[in-house]
Every structure is written in C-alpha cells, then in structure tokens.
Design a protein around this motif. Structure first.
Motif, PDB file in Angstrom:
ATOM      1  N   ASP A  82       7.563 -55.807 -43.907  1.00 49.19           N
ATOM      2  CA  ASP A  82       6.458 -56.764 -43.997  1.00 49.19           C
ATOM      3  C   ASP A  82       5.523 -56.470 -42.826  1.00 49.19           C
ATOM      4  O   ASP A  82       5.689 -56.996 -41.725  1.00 49.19           O
ATOM      5  N   ALA A  83       4.550 -55.599 -43.079  1.00 50.13           N
ATOM      6  CA  ALA A  83       3.711 -55.085 -41.996  1.00 50.13           C
ATOM      7  C   ALA A  83       2.884 -56.173 -41.324  1.00 50.13           C
ATOM      8  O   ALA A  83       2.610 -56.102 -40.121  1.00 50.13           O
ATOM      9  N   ALA A  84       2.486 -57.193 -42.064  1.00 52.75           N
ATOM     10  CA  ALA A  84       1.643 -58.250 -41.496  1.00 52.75           C
ATOM     11  C   ALA A  84       2.372 -59.071 -40.441  1.00 52.75           C
ATOM     12  O   ALA A  84       1.754 -59.613 -39.524  1.00 52.75           O
ATOM     13  N   HIS A  85       3.687 -59.159 -40.554  1.00 52.78           N
ATOM     14  CA  HIS A  85       4.473 -59.966 -39.623  1.00 52.78           C
ATOM     15  C   HIS A  85       5.392 -59.137 -38.731  1.00 52.78           C
ATOM     16  O   HIS A  85       5.997 -59.680 -37.803  1.00 52.78           O
ATOM     17  N   GLY A  86       5.534 -57.868 -39.055  1.00 49.80           N
ATOM     18  CA  GLY A  86       6.435 -57.021 -38.282  1.00 49.80           C
ATOM     19  C   GLY A  86       7.896 -57.251 -38.604  1.00 49.80           C
ATOM     20  O   GLY A  86       8.775 -56.933 -37.796  1.00 49.80           O
ATOM     21  N   PRO A 126       1.131 -57.017 -47.461  1.00 50.26           N
ATOM     22  CA  PRO A 126       1.690 -55.819 -48.092  1.00 50.26           C
ATOM     23  C   PRO A 126       3.139 -55.581 -47.662  1.00 50.26           C
ATOM     24  O   PRO A 126       3.476 -55.670 -46.486  1.00 50.26           O
ATOM     25  N   LEU A 127       3.970 -55.278 -48.631  1.00 50.63           N
ATOM     26  CA  LEU A 127       5.389 -55.028 -48.394  1.00 50.63           C
ATOM     27  C   LEU A 127       5.667 -53.561 -48.708  1.00 50.63           C
ATOM     28  O   LEU A 127       5.535 -53.127 -49.859  1.00 50.63           O
ATOM     29  N   VAL A 128       6.050 -52.803 -47.700  1.00 50.96           N
ATOM     30  CA  VAL A 128       6.249 -51.364 -47.823  1.00 50.96           C
ATOM     31  C   VAL A 128       7.717 -51.075 -48.125  1.00 50.96           C
ATOM     32  O   VAL A 128       8.609 -51.586 -47.437  1.00 50.96           O
ATOM     33  N   ILE A 129       7.953 -50.243 -49.124  1.00 53.18           N
ATOM     34  CA  ILE A 129       9.303 -49.917 -49.562  1.00 53.18           C
ATOM     35  C   ILE A 129       9.760 -48.604 -48.909  1.00 53.18           C
ATOM     36  O   ILE A 129       9.071 -47.583 -48.982  1.00 53.18           O
ATOM     37  N   TYR A 130      10.936 -48.657 -48.296  1.00 47.49           N
ATOM     38  CA  TYR A 130      11.573 -47.462 -47.736  1.00 47.49           C
ATOM     39  C   TYR A 130      12.885 -47.230 -48.478  1.00 47.49           C
ATOM     40  O   TYR A 130      13.764 -48.105 -48.485  1.00 47.49           O
ATOM     41  N   HIS A 131      13.019 -46.074 -49.098  1.00 45.00           N
ATOM     42  CA  HIS A 131      14.283 -45.728 -49.745  1.00 45.00           C
ATOM     43  C   HIS A 131      15.287 -45.347 -48.663  1.00 45.00           C
ATOM     44  O   HIS A 131      15.062 -44.407 -47.896  1.00 45.00           O
ATOM     45  N   THR A 132      16.384 -46.081 -48.590  1.00 39.47           N
ATOM     46  CA  THR A 132      17.366 -45.881 -47.518  1.00 39.47           C
ATOM     47  C   THR A 132      18.771 -45.823 -48.116  1.00 39.47           C
ATOM     48  O   THR A 132      19.567 -46.746 -47.965  1.00 39.47           O
TER      49      THR A 132
END
Length: 260
Positions: free
Chosen positions: A168-172, A150-156
């Motif tokens: 990329d939560a699975a790999h940090g 899962p790839l989490v999107i952060y608006h920055t």
C-alpha cells in the motif's frame, strides 16, 4: 480496538483495519483497506465465523478480496464476496482445491486450539475450504486501484507457489501474508512449498522502498520495517550454509523462525 465474540477489530488508521481471530491457535489476521471508490479485503480468515458481518459494519464500499495465498486459513469466507483476486499460479487451487493437503488434516487443524466461543454454525466435522472461480488473476507488478490508494502486487512464492505480498504505497504498509511474520515458524516444509523460493522472496521484499510498517498474516500485529532487513540477512545466512532445503529443520534468527 473493538472486540466481538470471535473477531477483534483493530483500527490501524482512519482507512485501515486489522480483523483478527485470536480465539484460534493460528491468530490469523485479515486486513480491510478503504479507498475512495472501493475497499480491498486482504484474505478472509478461517471461516469459523462470517467476516462479512464485520466488513459490512466498517464500510459501505464494494469490497474486493485480494488473496495472499490459497490456504484454508486465509480463504474461509471467500464465498461471501463477489470479487476475488488470486495469483495466476494458484487459480486452480481456488477452483479445484488446495493441493497436497487432505481434508482430514485441515479439519484437525481448524478444530483444535480454540479459546473463544464459536458460533453455532461452525462444525469442524463438515468444515470444507472454499472453492470457486476467481474474478481475475494477478501477476507480479500488477496494481489494484481502489481509489487514491494503489496496491502493488509482488509475487513472493515459497510458502506456496502463488503467494503474493501487497504494498500500500500511499501509507507505506506492506502486507506479507505467510511470507513473513513473527511469533511462530514460517512454514516451508510441505511438499507444495519451496525453501529456495522463500529465501528469494525474503530478498525481494527487503528491496521495497518506503515501507513504514509490515503486517503479516499471523501472530504479532504490526512489525517494524527493520524486519525486512532481518529477513534479507536470514536469507543470506541460509544460502551460505546450504540450508534452504526440505528437511533441515527450524532455523532461528533474532525475530524470525523458518521451518524447512
């Protein structure tokens, strides 16, 4: 690390590759992430050479492009891919052209500081950034699932209105685009930038937990996660001194430089 005439491919792990363009002064990085069902390509580089030649060699999976932001040096080969995601705040930049940046300046920037041979197909005088309709738009908190990754999107926002980071939560792995990198100033002095938003985005990404490595869009490849706390400290200092404004110049910290 594998190097061809223009691109340098660095294997970060069995399922993650950096595709770098060290022959240009911007030292742009794009990133290919392999899932079990599809692959994600974070940005498509300068467009001086065709990055799809590289991704086709690295995977047979269908590739989805995730755009960190719509600047010419990160959308160069978008036209080679069918599925393109962009933040909703820059959808019109992708369809109608990059705001506030004349084509003359873009062609000047793409054509100088080149230290490697370029393909015969590259003509800086006719270079034109990609425009087209994205497959879908992204918002803060969205999750792109490419299969067990899962790839989490952060608006920055700050460097641009629709800039995003991808975790990329699975790999940090945290991919920070042009929000955060080292080796050159982080730019927030254009009319389309917002210094106050940039430092708020510094604070936002510094709160992401379980980051093992930070990968920016330019220059040094792979940063220790301590860079996030340095960004948070920089944001605090800039706010305290009321420097998060256009025209205040370059501000230097231990590893980070910011230009307002």
């Amino acid at each position: 690390m594998v190097e061809n005439r223009w691109f340098t491919v660095t294997k970060l792990d069995e399922k993650t590759f950096a595709i770098s363009e060290y022959g240009h002064w911007e030292n742009v990085h794009s990133y290919l992430l392999l899932g079990t069902k599809q692959a994600a390509l974070i940005d498509t580089g300068l467009g001086i050479d065709n990055i799809k030649r590289i991704t086709d060699k690295l995977t047979n999976l269908p590739v989805t492009v995730i755009t960190t932001h719509v600047h010419w040096d990160h959308i160069g080969c978008h036209g080679e891919y069918e599925r393109i995601y962009v933040h909703e705040a820059e959808k019109d930049w992708l369809t109608d052209g990059i705001k506030g940046l004349p084509i003359e300046q873009i062609r000047k920037d793409v054509s100088h500081g080149i230290t490697k041979p370029v393909p015969d197909t590259f003509d800086p005088e006719s270079y034109t950034p990609y425009t087209g309709k994205p497959t879908d738009v992204l918002a803060d908190g969205d999750i792109i699932e490419i299969g067990s990754r899962p790839l989490v999107i952060y608006h920055t926002p700050g460097h641009s209105p629709g800039h995003i980071c991808i975790f990329d939560a699975a790999h940090g792995y945290l991919f920070t685009g042009d929000l955060l990198y080292t080796g050159a100033p982080i730019y927030a002095f254009y009319p389309t930038t917002d210094p106050a938003d940039l430092i708020r985005s510094f604070e936002k990404v510094s709160q992401i937990e379980d980051v093992e490595k930070v990968f920016g869009g330019h220059h040094q490849l792979g940063l220790d996660p301590s860079i996030l706390q340095e960004a948070r400290s920089a944001a605090h200092g800039l706010k305290e001194r009321n420097l998060a404004r256009h025209g205040t110049g370059i501000h230097e910290f231990k590893n980070i430089k910011v230009q307002f």
